[in-house]
Write an enzyme that holds these catalytic residues in place. Structure first.
Site, mmCIF file in Angstrom:
data_model
loop_
_atom_site.group_PDB
_atom_site.id
_atom_site.type_symbol
_atom_site.label_atom_id
_atom_site.label_comp_id
_atom_site.label_asym_id
_atom_site.label_seq_id
_atom_site.Cartn_x
_atom_site.Cartn_y
_atom_site.Cartn_z
ATOM 1 N N ARG A 80 0.858 -1.188 0.000
ATOM 2 C CA ARG A 80 0.000 0.000 0.000
ATOM 3 C C ARG A 80 0.895 1.239 0.000
ATOM 4 O O ARG A 80 1.734 1.398 0.883
ATOM 5 C CB ARG A 80 -0.899 -0.015 1.233
ATOM 6 C CG ARG A 80 -1.684 1.269 1.402
ATOM 7 C CD ARG A 80 -2.633 1.231 2.607
ATOM 8 N NE ARG A 80 -3.321 2.497 2.681
ATOM 9 C CZ ARG A 80 -3.286 3.323 3.738
ATOM 10 N NH1 ARG A 80 -2.644 2.979 4.849
ATOM 11 N NH2 ARG A 80 -3.909 4.475 3.702
ATOM 12 N N HIS A 124 -2.941 10.892 1.151
ATOM 13 C CA HIS A 124 -2.369 10.651 2.476
ATOM 14 C C HIS A 124 -1.762 11.983 2.944
ATOM 15 O O HIS A 124 -0.561 12.103 3.147
ATOM 16 C CB HIS A 124 -1.335 9.521 2.415
ATOM 17 C CG HIS A 124 -1.058 8.860 3.741
ATOM 18 N ND1 HIS A 124 -1.170 7.500 3.949
ATOM 19 C CD2 HIS A 124 -0.664 9.367 4.928
ATOM 20 C CE1 HIS A 124 -0.850 7.209 5.198
ATOM 21 N NE2 HIS A 124 -0.536 8.328 5.818
ATOM 22 N N GLU A 169 -7.269 8.212 6.683
ATOM 23 C CA GLU A 169 -7.512 8.813 7.992
ATOM 24 C C GLU A 169 -8.008 10.261 7.907
ATOM 25 O O GLU A 169 -7.300 11.199 8.315
ATOM 26 C CB GLU A 169 -6.250 8.744 8.855
ATOM 27 C CG GLU A 169 -5.782 7.324 9.098
ATOM 28 C CD GLU A 169 -4.692 7.224 10.170
ATOM 29 O OE1 GLU A 169 -4.253 8.271 10.672
ATOM 30 O OE2 GLU A 169 -4.300 6.098 10.506
ATOM 31 N N ASN A 298 -7.295 1.458 10.108
ATOM 32 C CA ASN A 298 -5.946 1.605 10.659
ATOM 33 C C ASN A 298 -6.074 1.536 12.175
ATOM 34 O O ASN A 298 -6.877 2.267 12.760
ATOM 35 C CB ASN A 298 -5.348 2.966 10.269
ATOM 36 C CG ASN A 298 -5.180 3.117 8.762
ATOM 37 O OD1 ASN A 298 -5.398 2.172 8.011
ATOM 38 N ND2 ASN A 298 -4.790 4.299 8.327
ATOM 39 N N TYR A 300 -3.985 1.354 15.983
ATOM 40 C CA TYR A 300 -2.760 1.401 16.795
ATOM 41 C C TYR A 300 -3.032 1.179 18.277
ATOM 42 O O TYR A 300 -2.389 0.361 18.909
ATOM 43 C CB TYR A 300 -2.032 2.739 16.586
ATOM 44 C CG TYR A 300 -1.450 2.836 15.184
ATOM 45 C CD1 TYR A 300 -0.212 2.291 14.896
ATOM 46 C CD2 TYR A 300 -2.170 3.423 14.144
ATOM 47 C CE1 TYR A 300 0.320 2.341 13.607
ATOM 48 C CE2 TYR A 300 -1.654 3.472 12.857
ATOM 49 C CZ TYR A 300 -0.414 2.922 12.596
ATOM 50 O OH TYR A 300 0.096 2.951 11.323
ATOM 51 N N GLU A 375 -3.384 -0.305 8.126
ATOM 52 C CA GLU A 375 -2.190 0.053 8.904
ATOM 53 C C GLU A 375 -2.281 -0.574 10.280
ATOM 54 O O GLU A 375 -3.340 -0.549 10.902
ATOM 55 C CB GLU A 375 -2.063 1.574 9.129
ATOM 56 C CG GLU A 375 -1.667 2.359 7.920
ATOM 57 C CD GLU A 375 -1.525 3.856 8.207
ATOM 58 O OE1 GLU A 375 -1.242 4.233 9.366
ATOM 59 O OE2 GLU A 375 -1.716 4.635 7.261
HETATM 60 C C1 FCB Z 1 -1.088 6.909 10.979
HETATM 61 C C2 FCB Z 1 -0.681 7.516 9.646
HETATM 62 C C3 FCB Z 1 0.668 7.039 9.142
HETATM 63 C C4 FCB Z 1 1.654 6.947 10.261
HETATM 64 C C5 FCB Z 1 1.102 6.110 11.391
HETATM 65 C C6 FCB Z 1 2.064 5.883 12.526
HETATM 66 O O1 FCB Z 1 -1.988 7.725 11.619
HETATM 67 O O2 FCB Z 1 -1.647 7.240 8.665
HETATM 68 O O3 FCB Z 1 1.090 7.903 8.114
HETATM 69 O O4 FCB Z 1 1.973 8.232 10.710
HETATM 70 O O5 FCB Z 1 -0.060 6.727 11.893
#
Ligand code: FCB
Length: 475
Positions: A80, A124, A169, A298, A300, A375
């Protein structure tokens, strides 16, 4: 011994890595490219750590062949990447620059020749500066400019790229860009950030129809949301209400119109003192609600919130930098708490159960819609050993735990088709500059030499076999 079947993935599952243009390409003044808001922002004093910029980044623009060869050598079957808008349509208007498009054509051909499926993100975060000068995302015209750019790229690459992602995002673009100001263009205007959110949604919807008209019908179109998993600190009604408000601002403001054709009434109500939403014109919601072929998520870390018992707001949980201005318009009295558990170098708590919860939520919200984790990954303070190797067992443990939750969600009915590790290689981490290393491949910033970390080998094994090796496997 064969791997336990619980960690084998369905056949055809995509195991890829993700990057974005400004974070890796460099070559910011080559072949007709003009500045984006990130060039301007990173060249403004005190906006990024150490004043670092993406001017050179990891020089992927010149090294893309080697980078694709590395992916192939590792065994990845998907990649990607994002297209830089100001490289393809420098001022955000008018015809495409062929040299810009040619770069992406060469990149895609290289990927296809090596059996790696490209997934192309159109936006992006690198808005052409001229469009920001004309008002940026708070202005309706930007959505139409985006659709025009989408059409140019669709016409040029639709014959060879099957997976398309309109916007990455939109939450970060709208609320970090226009409310807290830790991202480009660095504005701190809560009302403008809500307008930006609507016009990002509208830009997505207009781009979907522009792409459908410009490309073969087999191509699939998605959007990538950083949908937060918002958890209340307690079951107290005030904390539940606080979580609901943050959920509306993190998720509902996007998936409401995208998936259900309306903004949540609770969102409209809670932001009424900032905006009357009169910029949502007749027909906009229908445009935004255009059917999707897949949804990118995405993930985290989750958010943990409560109502302020003492009326004092807690730290601003945006994850990407700190600011005196909140990225949560109209929710100044919500307190963000540190989720318990180990943290990555970003300070983000590691909680793989959040990924499971997210996948199951969208399985309920959008039954049958294929999901891709576009992500997921972790920053660690990786350093080469004296022998030049880079060992990152924490990242392997992170990937193992998160991929296990993906498998768990699949077993429970989630239609997950792919997973993209963030990121292929260390790169420019926005406001943090080069200080946070997310890569599976280590980059020596003095020489730009690439060295796969042990996690890259481990993940390559996952991609080649479609199953999870143990975290301590020698690969
Ligand atoms: C996301 C972004 C990516 C990177 C990661 C850690 O929010 O899409 O570009 O910064 O975090």
């Amino acid at each position: 011994m064969p791997e336990p079947t619980t960690v084998a993935f369905p056949p055809g599952f995509l195991f890829g890595a993700a990057t974005s243009a400004y974070q890796i390409e460099g070559a910011v003044r080559e072949d007709g490219r003009t500045p984006s808001i990130w060039d301007t922002f990173s060249h403004t004093p005190d906006r990024t750590a150490g004043g670092e910029t993406g001017d050179i980044a990891v020089d992927h623009y010149h090294r893309y062949r080697d980078d694709v060869a590395l992916m192939a050598e590792l065994g990845l079957n998907a990649y990607r990447f994002s297209v830089s808008w100001p490289r393809v349509q420098p001022t955000g208007r008018g015809p495409a620059v062929q040299r810009g498009l040619d770069f992406y054509r060469r990149l895609v051909d290289e990927l296809l020749a090596r059996g790696i499926a490209p997934a192309l993100t159109l936006y992006h975060w690198d808005l052409p500066q001229e469009l920001e000068d004309a008002g940026g995302w708070p202005e309706r015209d930007t959505a139409f400019r985006f659709a025009e750019y989408a059409q140019l790229v669709g016409e040029a690459l639709g014959d060879r790229v099957e997976q398309w992602i309109t916007v990455n995002e939109p939450w970060c673009s709208a609320f970090l860009g226009y409310a807290s100001g830790v991202h480009a263009p660095g504005r701190t205007d809560p009302a403008a950030s809500l307008r930006a959110a609507h016009h990002l949604n509208l830009g997505h919807g207009l781009a979907v129809s522009a792409l459908r008209a410009a490309m073969p019908a087999r191509n699939r179109i998605a959007i990538s949301l950083n949908s937060s998993v918002v958890r209340p600190l307690s079951q107290d009604p005030a904390d539940l209400a606080a979580a609901r408000r943050i959920d509306d601002l993190a998720n509902g403001v996007f998936h409401g119109p995208l998936l259900h054709g309306e903004y949540p009434s609770s969102l409209l109500e809670a932001t009424r003192s900032l905006t009357d939403w009169s910029y949502v014109l007749d027909g906009d919601l229908r445009t935004i609600n255009a059917p999707l072929d897949a949804l990118g998520l995405n993930y985290y870390t989750p958010a943990l919130v409560s109502a302020a018992s003492d009326g004092v707001a807690g730290p601003r949980a945006d994850g990407h930098g700190s600011s005196d201005h909140s990225p949560w318009p109209g929710a100044d009295d919500v307190v963000f708490h540190q989720t318990p558990g180990d943290r990555t170098e970003m300070g983000w708590t590691i909680d793989p159960t959040g990924l499971y919860d997210l996948l199951m939520r969208y399985t309920r919200e959008a039954p049958g819609l294929p999901l891709h984790i576009t992500e997921n990954g972790a920053a660690y303070d990786d350093k080469p050993d004296p022998d030049g190797r880079v060992h990152d067992p924490e990242r392997i443990a992170y990937l193992h735990a998160h991929l296990s939750e993906v498998r768990h969600a699949i077993a429970d009915g989630a239609e997950v088709r792919g997973y993209y590790l963030w990121s292929l290689m260390d790169n420019f981490e926005w406001a943090y500059g080069y200080g946070k290393r997310f890569g599976a491949v280590y980059v020596d910033y003095a020489t730009l030499e690439r060295t796969p970390k042990s996690s890259a080998r481990w993940y390559g094994e996952v991609a080649r076999t479609g199953a999870l090796p143990p975290v301590d496997a020698r690969v």
